[in-house]
Structure formats: structure tokens, C-alpha cells
Design an enzyme around this catalytic site. Structure first.
Site, mmCIF file in Angstrom:
data_model
loop_
_atom_site.group_PDB
_atom_site.id
_atom_site.type_symbol
_atom_site.label_atom_id
_atom_site.label_comp_id
_atom_site.label_asym_id
_atom_site.label_seq_id
_atom_site.Cartn_x
_atom_site.Cartn_y
_atom_site.Cartn_z
ATOM 1 C CB THR A 108 -0.935 -0.005 1.220
ATOM 2 O OG1 THR A 108 -1.650 -1.241 1.258
ATOM 3 C CG2 THR A 108 -1.903 1.162 1.177
ATOM 4 C CE1 TYR A 194 0.430 -9.870 2.723
ATOM 5 C CE2 TYR A 194 2.099 -8.344 1.911
ATOM 6 C CZ TYR A 194 0.802 -8.803 1.907
ATOM 7 O OH TYR A 194 -0.132 -8.202 1.112
ATOM 8 C CE LYS A 222 -1.293 -7.773 4.908
ATOM 9 N NZ LYS A 222 -0.787 -6.598 4.165
ATOM 10 C CB ILE A 261 -1.986 -6.006 8.345
ATOM 11 C CG1 ILE A 261 -1.282 -6.502 9.613
ATOM 12 C CG2 ILE A 261 -1.096 -5.018 7.581
ATOM 13 C CD1 ILE A 261 0.032 -7.212 9.363
#
Length: 365
Positions: A108, A194, A222, A261
Site C-alpha cells: 500500500t 506475510y 499476515k 493489517i
């Protein structure tokens, strides 16, 4: 030797003896196995871990307790540099509305479009300005283990509280290679792994996480595969954050996830905190699902970049290859903001659709 003094050799160098090639006649090469340099094989031989300064170190349990972590957007100036004023305002809004952590330079935040100098500078800036109020998690992962090690050293050296690491993408490796990759960075400090196969092209299977969980620095995962995977981890005592905003409510309250998240929390941090802290709330979740679907109509971060520009929180500047959502989708966003309530969104300006000509697209920065 006199002739060599002109090349920087001092007088004592005259004692050096330069052997004749004949002295190596009959030399037999040893067959012993090559041993790598000490720095490559001794655990914890990395910059931040050799420091005696420990007051800013974060306990892994502090990271495990976080429920709302915002994958923070990086705003830009018209020349493509970071707009740190807008960035600081956005982080401040997250803090004021109850977000507990930020991922700096993630997908992001467009870490994939940053040089490592920019990346580490932004992590350091965030720690310096906000590290006492919010946990700063630096995305220092890479598909190159060498780069991941180097960036993670630097990230912890500038004070980040934890690292986010992805498995090697595109140039995929074996399961043993994935484990070795993560083990190369885990010992440096608290770490979130992640798993997002849609971007890496390779799932991190549970047996990898179970193996890595033996390291006390593993804060958790995540996870983007889905809630059944979340449940498998939580039943085995592994902390999980939902990586899918549209699943995070059920993930938190039905499958045991610690939190999320989130991309959406850039826009409505207070509502996302409410979703994660105040118990099962199906009506609020249903209210936010259209916004979440809108944000991911095109690959992240296209939606969030467009939305924050429409709210006047960031300038309408895009680093290519990202371009804004088309006008029809921008008009949809204006309508959604009014339906959910402008007061729940970040920023103070009226939401606008913006014209196509308002956006600046930058290819060289």
C-alpha cells in the site's frame, strides 16, 4: 623495493619477501572443504544486534498484541518526492483514531517503487516522529535474501519496532529455501511473515510457519489465504492478522485472528478499530464491505491512492505504473462517502470526484 616506494610502500615494507614462483613447484592443493567467513556463519553477526543500546528494542509480545495495523499510504509531491507533510498528517490521524501500528513501505505504501534509500529514510522518519505513539513495522522484505538482510539491518538500526517479510517472489524457491530465507532475518528482531500467494505466486504452507515458530522473534503471520488457514494457526498458538479487509471481521471474531493489517483503515481508522475491538458487529461490517470491494476493484494501491486524493488528504500524484480509477468509479466513491458519513473518513475537505486532468502521473522520480 625502492621502485615500489613510489606506490605507497613505507620503509618497513622492504622487509616483505615476495616469493619466487619456483617455490610453488610441486605444491599440492588441499582438498579440505571451503569455510565461509565468520560474519556469514555466526548468528546475530548483524549491525543492530551487536549494539549495546537496547532501550528502544521492542518485545515480540508487544507486536503480537496489536489489533489494528494500517498499511500506510505514501503521498507524493508533484515532482514525485515524498510529501512528508501529508504523510505525517495521515499517520497522526491513524494515531488519533486508535490504530496501533503502521506498515511503512508495504504494498500500500508502494515500497516496491522506492529505492532502498527512500525506504529506510521513511522508516527512520516515521520512528523519529511517531515511534513513541505507534508501532512502526518496516517492510524490509525482498525476493533477494541478501537485500532482505541488508534492509532489515538498516531498518532496526534506525529504530523500527518490527519487520515485515515476504517469501521470495517471481524467482520462487523450494520449501527449504523459503525456510532458510526467513531464518536469515528472523534473529534480528520481531518479525511478521506475510503470505500473499496472489502477489508472490507461491503459498507459504503451514509447515514452514510451524518450523519458524520455534524462533521467539516470530510475532505472527499476515495471512491472505483465508479463514480456514487463520484457524489452523490460531488453534496452534500462532498469532495471525487477516490480510484481507473483507474477511477481517469474521477472521477476528469467528476464527481467532488477533486483528487486521488493513488498507481500509487509511480511510476510516476509527471504524476499523471498532470492528476489531468492540465485538462482533455484522451491521458495521456489512456497511463497510462495499467500500472494501471498491478499494480492491483494481490491484492495491490504486483504489486507496484514488480515494485519498478525492478526500484531499494526499495530492493526486501517482508514481507509474499506478494510475487512478476511472471517473465512474470515482463517482461511486463520492456516493459511498456520503452513505457511510463523511465524518468517519480521514481529512476535512469535501469529497470530490476530480477530473482526469487533475491527476499527475510520474514515470521518472
Amino acid at each position: 623495493m625502492a621502485a615500489l616506494k613510489g606506490y605507497g610502500l613505507c620503509a618497513m615494507d622492504s622487509a616483505l619477501q615476495f616469493p619466487s614462483p619456483r617455490k610453488f613447484d610441486g605444491y599440492k592443493r588441499r582438498s579440505s572443504k571451503w569455510v565461509s567467513p565468520k560474519a556469514a556463519v555466526v548468528p546475530n553477526f548483524h549491525l543492530p544486534m551487536r549494539s549495546l543500546e537496547v532501550k528502544n528494542r521492542t518485545n515480540t509480545d508487544d507486536i503480537k498484541a496489536l489489533r489494528v495495523i494500517t498499511a500506510i499510504k505514501t503521498p507524493y509531491l508533484p515532482d514525485g518526492r515524498f510529501d512528508l507533510e501529508a504523510y505525517d498528517d495521515l499517520v497522526n490521524i491513524q494515531i488519533q483514531n486508535g490504530a496501533e501500528g503502521v506498515i511503512v513501505g508495504g504494498t500500500t505504501g508502494e515500497g516496491q517503487l522506492m529505492s532502498w534509500d527512500e525506504h529506510i529514510m521513511l522508516i527512520g522518519h516515521t520512528v523519529n516522529c511517531f515511534g513513541g505513539s505507534i508501532k512502526v513495522i518496516g517492510n524490509t522484505g525482498s525476493n533477494s535474501t541478501r537485500e532482505a538482510i541488508h534492509a532489515t539491518e538498516q531498518g532496526f538500526a534506525v529504530g523500527m519496532h518490527a519487520a515485515l517479510h515476504i517469501n521470495p517472489y517471481y524467482g520462487k524457491t523450494s520449501i527449504d529455501g523459503i525456510i532458510a530465507h526467513f531464518q536469515s532475518v528472523l534473529h534480528m528482531g520481531p518479525t511478521i511473515i506475510y503470505n500473499v500467494p496472489g502477489r508472490t505466486g507461491q503459498d507459504i504452507p503451514p509447515r514452514v510457519i510451524f518450523k519458524l515458530s520455534q524462533n521467539p522473534n516470530l510475532a505472527g503471520v499476515k495471512e491472505c489465504v483465508g479463514n480456514k488457514r487463520v484457524e489452523e494457526y490460531t488453534e496452534n498458538g500462532i498469532v495471525v492478522w487477516s490480510g484481507n479487509d473483507d474477511e477481517c471481521h469474521d477472521s477476528r471474531w469467528d476464527y481467532g485472528a488477533t486483528g487486521v493489517i488493513s488498507v481500509t483503515s487509511n480511510l476510516v481508522p476509527g471504524l476499523m478499530r471498532k470492528l476489531m475491538f468492540e465485538g462482533r458487529n455484522s451491521s458495521l461490517n456489512a456497511k463497510l464491505l462495499p467500500l472494501m470491494d471498491w478499494l480492491f476493484h483494481e490491484p492495491n494501491p490504486i483504489g486507496i491512492n484514488t480515494a485519498l486524493a478525492q478526500l484531499g488528504v494526499s495530492r493526486p500524484v501517482f508514481r507509474l505504473p499506478y494510475v487512478p480509477l476511472p471517473l465512474a468509479k470515482r463517482l461511486e466513491f463520492v456516493k459511498m462517502v456520503k452513505e457511510i458519513g463523511r465524518e468517519h473518513f480521514v481529512g476535512e475537505k469535501d469529497v470530490q470526484a476530480l477530473d482526469d486532468d487533475d491527476f499527475i502521473l510520474i514515470g521518472r522520480y
